[in-house]
Design an enzyme around this catalytic site. Sequence first.
Site, short mmCIF file in Angstrom:
data_model
loop_
_atom_site.label_atom_id
_atom_site.label_comp_id
_atom_site.label_asym_id
_atom_site.label_seq_id
_atom_site.Cartn_x
_atom_site.Cartn_y
_atom_site.Cartn_z
N SER A 44 0.82 -1.21 0.00
CA SER A 44 0.00 0.00 0.00
C SER A 44 0.86 1.27 0.00
O SER A 44 1.64 1.49 -0.92
CB SER A 44 -0.95 -0.05 1.20
N HIS A 75 -7.67 -5.67 -0.09
CA HIS A 75 -6.45 -4.92 0.22
C HIS A 75 -5.65 -5.53 1.36
O HIS A 75 -4.41 -5.47 1.36
CB HIS A 75 -6.84 -3.48 0.56
#
Length: 432
Positions: A194, A398
């Site tokens: 990320s 995610h």
Amino acid sequence: MLYQRLMQCSTTNSCCSSGGGGNCTSIVPRLLLLLMLLLLLSGQIESVDGHKVTATLITNHNYPVEEHTVHTPDDYILTIYRIPTSPKLQLHSNETIQKPVVFLQHGILCASDDWIINGPETSLAYMFADAGYDVWLGNARGNTYSRQHKHIHPDTSDFWKFSWHEIGVYDLAAMLDYALSASNANSLHFVAHSQGTTTFFVLMSSLPWYNEKVRSVHLLAPIAYMRNHSFILSKLGGIFLGSPSFLSWILGSMELLPITSMQKLMCEHVCSEGSMFKFLCSGLLDFIGGWGTRHLNQTLLTDVCATHPAGASTSQIIHYLQLYASGDFRQYDHGREQNEIIYQQSTPPAYNVKNINSCVHMYYSDNDYMSAVEDVEYLASLLPCAELYRIPYSDWNHYDFLWSTNVKEVINNRIIDKMERYDIEHATGMSF
């Protein structure tokens, strides 16, 4: 801090010309409810200092761990961790042989805990150590482990005047240099998730000589361009904070979501095993990272809650919202006047990703609200060397890149295999 800034605006009207202009008289009343809510959620809740679990967890699993302190050029003080070897190797390995180095960098509102809470059999940090790597775990300024500065106290807004640009060009550069020096190595493998991937793109674009310091690069849920970003709060936030304005000035440079005593209490009673409210914890991860995943390791929720969110600057979020609004990958937008002073141009300069000459392996998925498929593939088309791996599960989100039940088979083994292949192919005449 937020209250003081509002009072400054209301008494001096200094905010009316800060970035976006507008009528302060009509704006301020509309913000009062929002500001009060933010105060209740963050500013008035006692933060938990020293709530650091990385070293404790590593030690509990009988792995050796070292804590190191890194000073950045702008005087932030970072804490990073090293797992120099594995208990599975100590009885058989020759400690005089230099090990290849790997550095792992976390995402936004996260910390070094990301890489270990899935346990010694599945977490990437332990797997690297078991495979014979010298493992380093980074921590960016502002998170639980890095809330120190040589001159500035974290209770002041000056401490939080940074975005992920500074994390890239200052923190990441300093941490990589430190790890290489301490390991007596010339280059290292790099893994990030990320925002950690964003800081990699920032560093390698801005200071391209750092490309020579990395060997293989593995980026999980990479974020640079955000044209197809699908998180609902980003769509809303982009409207109000995606360009310089009174509101972005008010909300910028503040501490965002540090670990608090209230959060610790919630983790113990709401996210614990057997709690009837446990679905709220997994639901929050689904809401942020992508609904419908069947891969999340539900037994980790208490540990995830206890270590996340780990704190950040609100400017990091605002910078991402600016990317979403502009469709470009560029530096922080301070408003026309400040941009002219800082950048000598009216708009922020774009990062030149073509400077990234390291071959980048990017791992992405269909159900990731933060890292859209189209954005990752567009970024790959701009890089001189990129290899894509699209996760073969339509519901992978995610956070599954870190904490899924099958992350070892889907992601971790693949990364280790590529790193080992790289080291074999580049072993002749080279030192780690």
